[in-house]
Design a protein around this motif. Sequence first.
Motif, PDB file in Angstrom:
ATOM      1  N   ILE A  39       0.850  -1.204   0.000  1.00 40.32           N
ATOM      2  CA  ILE A  39       0.000   0.000   0.000  1.00 40.32           C
ATOM      3  C   ILE A  39       0.883   1.251   0.000  1.00 40.32           C
ATOM      4  CG2 ILE A  39      -1.622   1.353   1.394  1.00 40.32           C
ATOM      5  CD1 ILE A  39      -2.798  -1.338   2.366  1.00 40.32           C
ATOM      6  N   LEU A  68       3.941   1.559  -1.095  1.00 41.19           N
ATOM      7  CA  LEU A  68       4.602   1.713  -2.389  1.00 41.19           C
ATOM      8  C   LEU A  68       3.648   2.280  -3.434  1.00 41.19           C
ATOM      9  CD1 LEU A  68       6.653  -1.618  -2.438  1.00 41.19           C
ATOM     10  CD2 LEU A  68       7.596   0.696  -2.318  1.00 41.19           C
ATOM     11  N   SER A  69       2.385   1.835  -3.397  1.00 39.05           N
ATOM     12  CA  SER A  69       1.432   2.349  -4.387  1.00 39.05           C
ATOM     13  C   SER A  69       1.201   3.843  -4.170  1.00 39.05           C
ATOM     14  CB  SER A  69       0.123   1.561  -4.329  1.00 39.05           C
ATOM     15  OG  SER A  69      -0.637   1.916  -3.194  1.00 39.05           O
ATOM     16  N   ARG A  70       1.205   4.262  -2.909  1.00 38.63           N
ATOM     17  CA  ARG A  70       1.024   5.691  -2.621  1.00 38.63           C
ATOM     18  C   ARG A  70       2.270   6.497  -2.980  1.00 38.63           C
ATOM     19  NH1 ARG A  70      -2.226   4.834   3.148  1.00 38.63           N
ATOM     20  NH2 ARG A  70      -4.171   4.143   2.160  1.00 38.63           N
ATOM     21  N   LEU A  71       3.451   5.894  -2.783  1.00 38.66           N
ATOM     22  CA  LEU A  71       4.693   6.580  -3.151  1.00 38.66           C
ATOM     23  C   LEU A  71       4.728   6.856  -4.654  1.00 38.66           C
ATOM     24  CD1 LEU A  71       7.268   4.690  -0.922  1.00 38.66           C
ATOM     25  CD2 LEU A  71       6.772   7.141  -0.849  1.00 38.66           C
ATOM     26  N   GLY A  72       4.179   5.928  -5.441  1.00 38.55           N
ATOM     27  CA  GLY A  72       4.126   6.143  -6.890  1.00 38.55           C
ATOM     28  C   GLY A  72       3.330   7.391  -7.235  1.00 38.55           C
ATOM     29  N   VAL A  73       2.291   7.646  -6.452  1.00 37.83           N
ATOM     30  CA  VAL A  73       1.488   8.856  -6.658  1.00 37.83           C
ATOM     31  C   VAL A  73       2.227  10.086  -6.143  1.00 37.83           C
ATOM     32  CG1 VAL A  73      -0.639  10.046  -5.981  1.00 37.83           C
ATOM     33  CG2 VAL A  73      -0.704   7.618  -6.616  1.00 37.83           C
ATOM     34  N   PHE A 109       5.380  10.754  -5.781  1.00 36.78           N
ATOM     35  CA  PHE A 109       6.515  11.233  -6.577  1.00 36.78           C
ATOM     36  C   PHE A 109       6.051  11.882  -7.880  1.00 36.78           C
ATOM     37  CE2 PHE A 109       9.099   8.283  -3.912  1.00 36.78           C
ATOM     38  CZ  PHE A 109      10.058   9.197  -3.515  1.00 36.78           C
ATOM     39  N   THR A 136      -6.839   1.329  -7.687  1.00 35.90           N
ATOM     40  CA  THR A 136      -5.876   1.422  -6.586  1.00 35.90           C
ATOM     41  C   THR A 136      -5.544   0.037  -6.041  1.00 35.90           C
ATOM     42  OG1 THR A 136      -6.695   3.618  -5.983  1.00 35.90           O
ATOM     43  CG2 THR A 136      -5.502   2.386  -4.275  1.00 35.90           C
ATOM     44  N   VAL A 184      -3.019  -1.672  -8.262  1.00 38.53           N
ATOM     45  CA  VAL A 184      -1.623  -1.262  -8.063  1.00 38.53           C
ATOM     46  C   VAL A 184      -1.052  -1.929  -6.809  1.00 38.53           C
ATOM     47  CG1 VAL A 184      -0.045   0.686  -7.774  1.00 38.53           C
ATOM     48  CG2 VAL A 184      -2.100   0.953  -9.190  1.00 38.53           C
ATOM     49  N   ILE A 185      -1.836  -1.965  -5.763  1.00 40.51           N
ATOM     50  CA  ILE A 185      -1.400  -2.644  -4.538  1.00 40.51           C
ATOM     51  C   ILE A 185      -1.084  -4.110  -4.829  1.00 40.51           C
ATOM     52  CG2 ILE A 185      -2.180  -3.418  -2.244  1.00 40.51           C
ATOM     53  CD1 ILE A 185      -3.902  -0.790  -2.165  1.00 40.51           C
TER      54      ILE A 185
END
Lengths: 78, 78, 78, 78, 78, 78
Positions: free
Chosen positions: A22, A24-29, A31, A56, A59-60
């Motif tokens: 979770i 990592l998926s948020r970090l993709g957003v 950045f 979402t 991606v997770i």
Amino acid sequence: MSETWLPTLLTETPEDGFQLAIKLSRLGVKFTQPSAEVREALRPSYAENADSLIATSHVIAVHFQTVASANGYWRHDA
Amino acid sequence: MSETWLPTLLTETPEDGFQLAIKLSRLGVKFTQPSAEVREALRPSYAENADSLIATSHVIAVHFQTVASANGYWRHDA
Amino acid sequence: MSETWLPTLLTETPEDGFQLAIKLSRLGVKFTQPSAEVREALRPSYAENADSLIATSHVIAVHFQTVASANGYWRHDA
Amino acid sequence: MSETWLPTLLTETPEDGFQLAIKLSRLGVKFTQPSAEVREALRPSYAENADSLIATSHVIAVHFQTVASANGYWRHDA
Amino acid sequence: MSETWLPTLLTETPEDGFQLAIKLSRLGVKFTQPSAEVREALRPSYAENADSLIATSHVIAVHFQTVASANGYWRHDA
Amino acid sequence: MSETWLPTLLTETPEDGFQLAIKLSRLGVKFTQPSAEVREALRPSYAENADSLIATSHVIAVHFQTVASANGYWRHDA
């Protein structure tokens, strides 16, 4: 962000691995859209939209594949 | 949620593995939209929409890859 | 559903494996929308829509990866 | 369809493997929409639409992963 | 197309591998829409559309997984 | 671009690997739309759109799978 935001892909348990996915998926957003203000403003447009939530979750799932593989699927934690 | 919502990726059978994949796909949504009330309100917008159902099935498929791999594809359960 | 809807990921041939991938992609939908009536009503909205068909084919492709890997890619059936 | 539509995932060359991936992506559509007449009628709606073409290319890419892996990435054909 | 459009998945460098992934993603489109004229006419509809560009980048990413794996991730080129 | 834009998939840390995944996802866009001017003009249409951000995060996730696998998941950096 401090240099320790992703020290390792290894986690103690599958649950921790899922939480890392979770993150990592948020970090993709983050950045891509560094403004916390903009991200917060967008929140209703996806958190209350079924298709965005499914996307979402997708991606997770991809990140969880990576994390689970990194941890040998936690096979010895049973 | 209790600390035991994902104790292991290992399952007895492929069927159980598929159910775990469904659970993981739903957890991805729950952690993004923690409100059960909102999720329930969104249900008709995806459960009665073909493209949303296909997208959901896609997320399950990704998680099933992970679970199946974790279980060595249950090759010895035949 | 009986407990034997997914006894194994192993199939005799690649063709059977592809059919299993189709079955798995449909199961992902069935478990999300259990009503056969609703699913049947939705059929025209995806079976006659190019993008929905492509999306369905995508889900099948993901499951076929899993099934093919489980079967060692049927390398010895030539 | 005859029983020999997918006898093996093994191909002589990467080119043949890519063609097999294309075939598999189309089979995913065919088994969902068995009517050749309907599929033909839908053709302009995706063959002249950029996003549909990209989506089709995506499905081919997933199948090509499977076929390439089955063939050991044709490492010895150089 | 000549018979040598995809002689091998092996490349000298990661850069060449990325270019091959781009080529493969375009081949997936070309084989679905063989008309260069139609493809060229569609170009503005995706090259100037953010979501189409992201989708294209996604297909490249999937092919790059395949090419990188085929090349053992170029681990010995450091 | 110089010939050194992707010298290796190996990185010192998971963080560096994640940054490389971001770079690769952007390269997929750059090679499809080489005009920096056009890409810049498109930026608001995705950086302020939740679904576009999720899609971008998805592409990063796919590349991160590749980079993480190339690096043996950085298992020895703990």
